[in-house]
Design an enzyme around this catalytic site. Structure first.
Site, PDB file in Angstrom:
ATOM      1  N   GLU A 238     -11.724   0.502   1.410  1.00  0.00           N
ATOM      2  CA  GLU A 238     -10.439  -0.007   1.909  1.00  0.00           C
ATOM      3  C   GLU A 238      -9.457   1.142   1.777  1.00  0.00           C
ATOM      4  O   GLU A 238      -9.092   1.516   0.659  1.00  0.00           O
ATOM      5  CB  GLU A 238      -9.959  -1.188   1.061  1.00  0.00           C
ATOM      6  CG  GLU A 238     -10.810  -2.425   1.166  1.00  0.00           C
ATOM      7  CD  GLU A 238     -10.726  -3.092   2.508  1.00  0.00           C
ATOM      8  OE1 GLU A 238      -9.935  -2.660   3.369  1.00  0.00           O
ATOM      9  OE2 GLU A 238     -11.473  -4.058   2.719  1.00  0.00           O
TER      10      GLU A 238
ATOM     11  N   GLU B 167       0.515   8.296   6.455  1.00  0.00           N
ATOM     12  CA  GLU B 167       0.915   7.225   5.543  1.00  0.00           C
ATOM     13  C   GLU B 167       1.871   7.783   4.483  1.00  0.00           C
ATOM     14  O   GLU B 167       1.595   8.797   3.859  1.00  0.00           O
ATOM     15  CB  GLU B 167      -0.329   6.647   4.868  1.00  0.00           C
ATOM     16  CG  GLU B 167      -0.009   5.482   3.971  1.00  0.00           C
ATOM     17  CD  GLU B 167      -1.257   4.861   3.365  1.00  0.00           C
ATOM     18  OE1 GLU B 167      -2.031   5.586   2.723  1.00  0.00           O
ATOM     19  OE2 GLU B 167      -1.453   3.647   3.543  1.00  0.00           O
TER      20      GLU B 167
ATOM     21  N   ASP C  53      -7.439   9.063 -17.519  1.00  0.00           N
ATOM     22  CA  ASP C  53      -6.474   9.813 -16.698  1.00  0.00           C
ATOM     23  C   ASP C  53      -7.180  10.858 -15.840  1.00  0.00           C
ATOM     24  O   ASP C  53      -6.539  11.670 -15.190  1.00  0.00           O
ATOM     25  CB  ASP C  53      -5.392  10.456 -17.590  1.00  0.00           C
ATOM     26  CG  ASP C  53      -5.947  11.525 -18.526  1.00  0.00           C
ATOM     27  OD1 ASP C  53      -7.179  11.748 -18.530  1.00  0.00           O
ATOM     28  OD2 ASP C  53      -5.142  12.143 -19.248  1.00  0.00           O
TER      29      ASP C  53
ATOM     30  N   CYS D 187      -0.665  -0.955   1.642  1.00  0.00           N
ATOM     31  CA  CYS D 187      -1.426  -0.234   2.662  1.00  0.00           C
ATOM     32  C   CYS D 187      -1.287  -0.889   4.030  1.00  0.00           C
ATOM     33  O   CYS D 187      -1.385  -0.220   5.047  1.00  0.00           O
ATOM     34  CB  CYS D 187      -2.879  -0.174   2.259  1.00  0.00           C
ATOM     35  SG  CYS D 187      -3.526  -1.792   1.838  1.00  0.00           S
TER      36      CYS D 187
ATOM     37  N   LYS E 124     -13.195   1.129 -12.587  1.00  0.00           N
ATOM     38  CA  LYS E 124     -12.428   2.325 -12.963  1.00  0.00           C
ATOM     39  C   LYS E 124     -11.058   2.198 -12.302  1.00  0.00           C
ATOM     40  O   LYS E 124     -10.875   2.529 -11.142  1.00  0.00           O
ATOM     41  CB  LYS E 124     -13.170   3.573 -12.471  1.00  0.00           C
ATOM     42  CG  LYS E 124     -12.978   4.833 -13.288  1.00  0.00           C
ATOM     43  CD  LYS E 124     -11.596   5.401 -13.267  1.00  0.00           C
ATOM     44  CE  LYS E 124     -11.145   5.969 -11.947  1.00  0.00           C
ATOM     45  NZ  LYS E 124      -9.663   6.170 -11.908  1.00  0.00           N
TER      46      LYS E 124
HETATM   47  P1  NAD Z   1      -6.173   7.514  -4.637  1.00  0.00           P
HETATM   48  O1  NAD Z   1      -7.148   7.603  -3.542  1.00  0.00           O
HETATM   49  O2  NAD Z   1      -5.509   8.734  -5.103  1.00  0.00           O
HETATM   50  O3  NAD Z   1      -6.834   6.883  -5.955  1.00  0.00           O
HETATM   51  C1  NAD Z   1      -7.471   5.643  -5.941  1.00  0.00           C
HETATM   52  C2  NAD Z   1      -8.513   5.610  -7.044  1.00  0.00           C
HETATM   53  O4  NAD Z   1      -9.515   6.592  -6.788  1.00  0.00           O
HETATM   54  C3  NAD Z   1      -7.984   5.900  -8.451  1.00  0.00           C
HETATM   55  O5  NAD Z   1      -8.614   5.037  -9.361  1.00  0.00           O
HETATM   56  C4  NAD Z   1      -8.415   7.339  -8.669  1.00  0.00           C
HETATM   57  O6  NAD Z   1      -8.573   7.678 -10.040  1.00  0.00           O
HETATM   58  C5  NAD Z   1      -9.743   7.374  -7.957  1.00  0.00           C
HETATM   59  N1  NAD Z   1     -10.177   8.704  -7.526  1.00  0.00           N
HETATM   60  C6  NAD Z   1      -9.404   9.759  -7.174  1.00  0.00           C
HETATM   61  N2  NAD Z   1     -10.184  10.804  -6.813  1.00  0.00           N
HETATM   62  C7  NAD Z   1     -11.470  10.386  -6.915  1.00  0.00           C
HETATM   63  C8  NAD Z   1     -12.731  10.991  -6.643  1.00  0.00           C
HETATM   64  N3  NAD Z   1     -12.833  12.239  -6.198  1.00  0.00           N
HETATM   65  N4  NAD Z   1     -13.847  10.261  -6.840  1.00  0.00           N
HETATM   66  C9  NAD Z   1     -13.769   8.990  -7.267  1.00  0.00           C
HETATM   67  N5  NAD Z   1     -12.609   8.369  -7.558  1.00  0.00           N
HETATM   68  C10 NAD Z   1     -11.471   9.057  -7.366  1.00  0.00           C
HETATM   69  O7  NAD Z   1      -5.136   6.419  -4.151  1.00  0.00           O
HETATM   70  P2  NAD Z   1      -3.802   5.977  -4.871  1.00  0.00           P
HETATM   71  O8  NAD Z   1      -2.803   7.060  -4.691  1.00  0.00           O
HETATM   72  O9  NAD Z   1      -4.091   5.485  -6.240  1.00  0.00           O
HETATM   73  O10 NAD Z   1      -3.415   4.681  -3.986  1.00  0.00           O
HETATM   74  C11 NAD Z   1      -2.696   4.750  -2.803  1.00  0.00           C
HETATM   75  C12 NAD Z   1      -3.604   4.705  -1.597  1.00  0.00           C
HETATM   76  O11 NAD Z   1      -4.411   3.533  -1.626  1.00  0.00           O
HETATM   77  C13 NAD Z   1      -2.859   4.649  -0.286  1.00  0.00           C
HETATM   78  O12 NAD Z   1      -3.397   5.574   0.608  1.00  0.00           O
HETATM   79  C14 NAD Z   1      -3.090   3.248   0.227  1.00  0.00           C
HETATM   80  O13 NAD Z   1      -3.037   3.073   1.586  1.00  0.00           O
HETATM   81  C15 NAD Z   1      -4.423   2.935  -0.327  1.00  0.00           C
HETATM   82  N6  NAD Z   1      -4.603   1.492  -0.430  1.00  0.00           N
HETATM   83  C16 NAD Z   1      -5.431   0.878   0.463  1.00  0.00           C
HETATM   84  C17 NAD Z   1      -5.597  -0.477   0.418  1.00  0.00           C
HETATM   85  C18 NAD Z   1      -6.498  -1.182   1.379  1.00  0.00           C
HETATM   86  O14 NAD Z   1      -6.949  -2.257   1.086  1.00  0.00           O
HETATM   87  N7  NAD Z   1      -6.812  -0.623   2.515  1.00  0.00           N
HETATM   88  C19 NAD Z   1      -4.951  -1.219  -0.561  1.00  0.00           C
HETATM   89  C20 NAD Z   1      -4.110  -0.563  -1.438  1.00  0.00           C
HETATM   90  C21 NAD Z   1      -3.967   0.805  -1.378  1.00  0.00           C
END
Ligand code: NAD
Length: 490
Positions: free
Chosen positions: A261, A393, A218, A295, A185
């Site tokens: 992660e 962050e 979405d 990240c 997803k």
């Molecule tokens: P996000 O947490 O908003 O979304 C990530 C994913 O989770 C998306 O696919 C989203 O649709 C899904 N999602 C959102 N709410 C959900 C729920 N309640 N249940 C299940 N799935 C859900 O993150 P983002 O804004 O897309 O990405 C940025 C974040 O990702 C930053 O905080 C960054 O640090 C982190 N990140 C971490 C790493 C790592 O390896 N540690 C790598 C890249 C990004």
């Protein structure tokens, strides 16, 4: 070669080996550098997600996929090669949809993670799936013990938008090599880059139906559906720490394994026996790569107090020299951030830094461009490590410089964070470097510019930066169960 995305057509879902339309119609994917709608992506509904989970479950339970290690290795190499056959189309769409600077697509934004699939194919072949623990006499009964590693089952992979190929393949590669089946997803902001991989899988590989399902939407709730469905054995998630918490709570009901992660606020520690200006200049540069949407970027620069002004001047010079620009241009390092929402978020943090008494040394606003979600590389001085921008962050090209009073104080400040993802240490004296490396609680650490990222090197976080490791043998073993077989000896 058929075009993966014929002009004027949208992307489709991959469910049970077929490319299909979404039950909820379509949603727009936007070019963050121009704000133009690139096109439409299939918008899945709950029934599509249900079908994807059912297909992954059936492929795991009813086929030899999880036991045929050689076949999986062949499929992974075939997928890698098919993606390479389509690399130029994938590159242009990645630049357009992700806002990824072109120069990064020959590395971590595209070609690097595709090549890394070969590492996991090799691992499927070389891994010691069965090991002999020998004969022992527990409770006086002579027993031969065999340890078997087996695929964990159906994996729900939920991913963000910042390095979508890297993160999608860092889950698909080890999960498939381990023998799992997957429902991916991807993030709503970057549906095409995932969906086109689905097209390649369906049309150009022998990967069996149901082994990989790609469900674009979405609606974040489809991720939540994956988390709570009892047919899913494990969630592999990359994203924000807040969403990670929600996922962990959601997975508790069916007690499935979660691999997380999450976010970071990593420290770049400069010791006083090194060239502080050179270190600060490098730190300023790295935080601007892909507009700071990484990240593991080091977004806190910890420098010796007596050389604070030198460090600020050097970082300001390197950041001030980076002009956010068109990601298509080969020389661009800092493109746009992903969305209007993300732009507002970064700007809000810069405003908070001002309100808390910080000085904006360079940057602080949007560059003079008519369109696109661009933000200037921004250097903040005059704040402590407890300020909001040093603790939270931001996910933009923003660096905060904080003074330290020696090596132990630098360790204290680095660890004064809810996160523990990565970090950097610059120094000359090896004993002092070792002392700092020992003291900092993070999953990866670079020393004097060393690169920790590689397919064979585990990556992940301490504390609220995550649970588990991605990549390397450790990352592969996240997708395995352990079975012990004890056979009585005559
Ligand atoms: P996000 O947490 O908003 O979304 C990530 C994913 O989770 C998306 O696919 C989203 O649709 C899904 N999602 C959102 N709410 C959900 C729920 N309640 N249940 C299940 N799935 C859900 O993150 P983002 O804004 O897309 O990405 C940025 C974040 O990702 C930053 O905080 C960054 O640090 C982190 N990140 C971490 C790493 C790592 O390896 N540690 C790598 C890249 C990004």
């Amino acid at each position: 070669m058929t075009k993966l995305l014929p002009p004027g057509e949208g992307s489709r879902l991959l469910i049970d080996g077929k490319l299909v339309a979404g039950g909820a119609g379509v949603f727009a994917t936007v070019n963050p550098a121009t704000e133009e709608v690139l096109g439409q992506a299939a918008n899945a509904d709950a029934a599509d997600m249900d079908a994807a989970i059912a297909a992954a479950r059936a492929a795991f339970d009813n086929t030899e996929w999880s036991r045929d290690h050689a076949f999986r290795a062949r499929c992974l190499r075939q997928l890698r090669d098919a993606l390479r056959d389509n690399i130029e189309e994938l590159r242009e769409i990645t630049i357009a949809e992700v806002g990824a600077p072109r120069m990064l697509t020959s590395g971590p934004q595209l070609e690097g993670p595709i090549g890394d699939l070969g590492y996991f194919a090799d691992l499927a072949e070389s891994y010691e799936w069965v090991s002999d623990l020998g004969v022992a006499k527990p409770m006086g009964i002579p027993t031969a013990r065999t340890l078997r590693r087996e695929a964990i089952g159906v994996v729900g992979a939920i991913t963000p938008w910042n390095f979508p190929h890297q993160i999608n393949f860092a889950k698909l590669g080890p999960a498939l090599a381990a023998g799992c089946t997957v429902v991916l997803k991807p993030a709503p902001d970057t549906p095409w880059v995932a969906a086109l991989v689905g097209t390649v899988i369906a049309e150009q590989t022998d990967i069996p139906a149901g082994v990989i399902n790609i469900v674009t939407s979405d609606d974040h709730q489809l991720g939540a559906q994956l988390v709570t469905d009892p047919r899913v054995d494990m969630i592999s998630f990359t994203g924000s720490t807040q969403t990670g918490r929600t996922i962990m709570a959601g997975a508790a009901q069916s007690l499935k394994k979660v691999f997380l992660e999450l976010g970071g606020k990593s420290a770049f520690i400069v010791l006083d026996d090194t060239d502080v200006a050179a270190a600060a200049s490098y730190a300023g540069f790295t935080v601007c790569v892909h507009a700071g949407q990484g990240c593991a970027l080091t977004t806190r620069l910890l420098v010796p107090r007596e050389q604070y002004d030198t460090a600020v001047a050097a970082a300001a010079k390197s950041m001030g020299g980076i002009v956010p620009g068109d990601p298509n241009e080969p020389g661009t390092v800092c493109g746009p951030v992903i969305s209007a929402r993300q732009l507002e978020r970064v700007q809000r943090y810069i405003d908070i830094a001002r309100a808390e008494g910080g000085t904006i040394v360079t940057g602080g606003g949007s560059p003079d461009r008519e369109r696109g979600y661009f933000i200037e590389p921004t250097l903040i001085s005059g704040l402590s490590n407890t300020s909001t921008v040093a603790q939270e962050e931001i996910f933009g090209p923003v660096l905060v410089v904080i003074p330290h009073d020696g090596d132990d104080d630098a360790i204290r400040l680095a660890n004064e964070s809810p996160y523990g993802l990565s970090g950097e240490v610059w120094g000359t004296d090896q004993a002092r470097i070792d002392h700092v490396v020992n003291g900092v609680r993070t999953g990866t650490l670079g020393v004097n510019g060393g690169i920790w990222y590689s397919a064979d090197a585990p990556f992940g976080g301490y504390k609220q930066s995550g649970i588990g490791r991605e990549l390397g043998v450790a990352g592969f073993e996240e997708y395995l169960e352990t079975k012990l077989i004890a056979t009585a000896q005559k």
